[in-house]
Write an enzyme that holds these catalytic residues in place. Structure first.
Site, PDB file in Angstrom:
ATOM      1  N   GLY A 101      -8.473  -0.354  -5.918  1.00  0.00           N
ATOM      2  CA  GLY A 101      -8.802   0.693  -6.879  1.00  0.00           C
ATOM      3  C   GLY A 101      -8.332   2.071  -6.443  1.00  0.00           C
ATOM      4  O   GLY A 101      -7.482   2.198  -5.561  1.00  0.00           O
ATOM      5  N   HIS A 132       0.211   2.136  -7.126  1.00  0.00           N
ATOM      6  CA  HIS A 132      -0.395   0.980  -7.800  1.00  0.00           C
ATOM      7  C   HIS A 132       0.246   0.765  -9.170  1.00  0.00           C
ATOM      8  O   HIS A 132       0.537  -0.361  -9.569  1.00  0.00           O
ATOM      9  CB  HIS A 132      -1.895   1.225  -8.045  1.00  0.00           C
ATOM     10  CG  HIS A 132      -2.713   1.370  -6.812  1.00  0.00           C
ATOM     11  ND1 HIS A 132      -3.299   2.561  -6.448  1.00  0.00           N
ATOM     12  CD2 HIS A 132      -3.055   0.473  -5.864  1.00  0.00           C
ATOM     13  CE1 HIS A 132      -3.980   2.378  -5.329  1.00  0.00           C
ATOM     14  NE2 HIS A 132      -3.841   1.136  -4.948  1.00  0.00           N
ATOM     15  N   GLY A 160       2.901  -3.252  -2.153  1.00  0.00           N
ATOM     16  CA  GLY A 160       3.722  -2.075  -1.852  1.00  0.00           C
ATOM     17  C   GLY A 160       4.198  -2.104  -0.407  1.00  0.00           C
ATOM     18  O   GLY A 160       3.531  -2.647   0.477  1.00  0.00           O
ATOM     19  N   ASP A 200       2.177  -0.396   3.040  1.00  0.00           N
ATOM     20  CA  ASP A 200       1.450  -1.204   4.023  1.00  0.00           C
ATOM     21  C   ASP A 200       2.424  -2.254   4.542  1.00  0.00           C
ATOM     22  O   ASP A 200       2.308  -3.441   4.220  1.00  0.00           O
ATOM     23  CB  ASP A 200       0.213  -1.827   3.368  1.00  0.00           C
ATOM     24  CG  ASP A 200      -0.757  -0.761   2.906  1.00  0.00           C
ATOM     25  OD1 ASP A 200      -1.282  -0.048   3.751  1.00  0.00           O
ATOM     26  OD2 ASP A 200      -0.946  -0.614   1.685  1.00  0.00           O
ATOM     27  N   GLN A 241       1.087  -5.201   6.546  1.00  0.00           N
ATOM     28  CA  GLN A 241       0.326  -6.071   5.626  1.00  0.00           C
ATOM     29  C   GLN A 241       1.281  -6.957   4.817  1.00  0.00           C
ATOM     30  O   GLN A 241       1.039  -8.157   4.647  1.00  0.00           O
ATOM     31  CB  GLN A 241      -0.521  -5.198   4.702  1.00  0.00           C
ATOM     32  CG  GLN A 241      -1.102  -5.945   3.512  1.00  0.00           C
ATOM     33  CD  GLN A 241      -2.039  -5.092   2.682  1.00  0.00           C
ATOM     34  OE1 GLN A 241      -3.151  -4.811   3.098  1.00  0.00           O
ATOM     35  NE2 GLN A 241      -1.603  -4.665   1.500  1.00  0.00           N
ATOM     36  N   SER A 275      -1.301   7.380  -1.445  1.00  0.00           N
ATOM     37  CA  SER A 275      -2.352   6.540  -0.881  1.00  0.00           C
ATOM     38  C   SER A 275      -3.677   7.008  -1.463  1.00  0.00           C
ATOM     39  O   SER A 275      -3.878   8.209  -1.680  1.00  0.00           O
ATOM     40  CB  SER A 275      -2.386   6.728   0.642  1.00  0.00           C
ATOM     41  OG  SER A 275      -3.617   6.263   1.166  1.00  0.00           O
TER      42      SER A 275
HETATM   43  O1  PAF Z   1      -3.483  -3.043   0.114  1.00  0.00           O
HETATM   44  C1  PAF Z   1      -4.651  -3.122  -0.323  1.00  0.00           C
HETATM   45  O2  PAF Z   1      -5.068  -2.357  -1.183  1.00  0.00           O
HETATM   46  C2  PAF Z   1      -5.572  -4.197   0.229  1.00  0.00           C
HETATM   47  O3  PAF Z   1      -5.356  -4.398   1.580  1.00  0.00           O
HETATM   48  C3  PAF Z   1      -5.491  -5.515  -0.542  1.00  0.00           C
HETATM   49  C4  PAF Z   1      -4.109  -6.150  -0.436  1.00  0.00           C
HETATM   50  C5  PAF Z   1      -5.821  -5.278  -2.001  1.00  0.00           C
HETATM   51  C6  PAF Z   1      -6.505  -6.519   0.023  1.00  0.00           C
HETATM   52  O4  PAF Z   1      -7.801  -6.044  -0.084  1.00  0.00           O
END
Ligand code: PAF
Length: 280
Positions: free
Chosen positions: A31, A37, A147, A150, A153, A185
């Site tokens: 969110g 996003h 994205g 991160d 990630q 961010s």
């Molecule tokens: O990047 C994020 O916002 C979070 O790490 C994700 C991938 C939604 C997992 O909670």
């Protein structure tokens, strides 16, 4: 656009979309939407007949000292923005539904999660991979969108999807930046005006380091340049600056491009991350 908190209702929605011959895209989020996003959502809407956005501030990826309780939350605003870009459904589960009493199963990616942010945020990636695996399992999308901000990630999720044969295409989109270069961010909202001004120096520093590497310098020379530029901004306290392999995230300090310059800094109490890939 629908808003659903029940896992079963999301599954029914996806099944109905499939019966109509639609491909399904998933954009996992916590969110506090910004252009980063929205770029993922727009792409999913362009690629798929139905787009599900999950909005869940996942408690298991926050450390005890981190910002779980003050993480920005504004569902009405987020819903408005998602609807404007054509999202079909927002999935907003309760923590108790995602982690039922007694839940004790985790998804862990080894190796890739040990350095960089993983070394500074113990347990963080275990929380991310577990929740993303659950979201992929609940929605069963054709494509999932992440994205490049991160960056660690993203590589961790790609590896999880590969290793577990999850039937989903991971689509990565570039970092969206403010006009002064600061990577967008949700946490930028925490910055004071002085910190916000200083924060732009992070990208400027990465660019200087990347320019050196492009001219033939090693990763170590590139990261030294990044640290030098950051040292000129007293409001930014570097946590790490590293040069890594774009896929394995292994150290590339002794090598030249291709590599990714990765950095985390503190601006006051806010932790900011950014990265810049050097290919040629
Ligand atoms: O990047 C994020 O916002 C979070 O790490 C994700 C991938 C939604 C997992 O909670």
């Amino acid at each position: 656009m629908r808003i659903e908190s029940r896992i079963g209702a999301v599954r029914c929605f996806v099944q109905a979309a499939r019966r109509e011959g639609k491909a399904v895209g998933l954009v996992p989020t916590m969110g506090a939407f910004h252009e980063g996003h929205l770029s993922l959502m727009r792409r999913s809407v362009a690629d798929n007949g139905a787009t599900v956005v999950s909005l869940f501030v996942n408690p298991t990826q926050f450390g005890a000292e981190e910002d779980l309780s003050k993480y920005p939350r504004d569902l009405p605003r987020d819903a408005r923005l998602a609807e404007q870009v054509g999202v079909s459904l927002i999935f907003t589960p309760e923590a108790a539904a995602m982690y039922p009493e007694g839940a004790c199963t985790w998804v862990t990616v080894e190796g890739l999660t040990e350095g960089l942010c993983g070394a500074r945020r113990p347990g963080h990636f275990r929380g991310v991979t577990t929740v993303v695996a659950k979201l992929l399992n609940i929605v069963q999308p054709d494509r999932a969108y992440f994205g490049e901000k991160d960056y660690q990630q993203l590589q961790v999720i790609r590896r999880m999807v590969r290793d577990l044969d999850l039937p989903v295409e991971v689509v990565a989109l570039p970092i969206v930046r403010e006009p002064d270069g600061l990577a967008m961010s949700s946490r930028n909202a925490y910055l004071s005006p002085e910190e916000r001004r200083a924060a732009a120096r992070l990208y400027a520093a990465l660019r200087e380091g990347a320019a050196l590497v492009r001219e033939g310098a090693t990763g170590a020379q590139g990261t030294a340049r990044v640290r030098e530029v950051l040292a000129g901004e007293p409001l930014l306290k570097p946590q790490y600056v590293e040069a890594v392999d774009p896929l394995t995230l292994a150290d590339r300090s002794g090598a030249g491009s291709p590599l990714v310059l990765m950095a985390a800094v503190h601006a006051g109490k806010t932790r900011l991350i950014d990265n810049l890939r050097v290919d040629g």
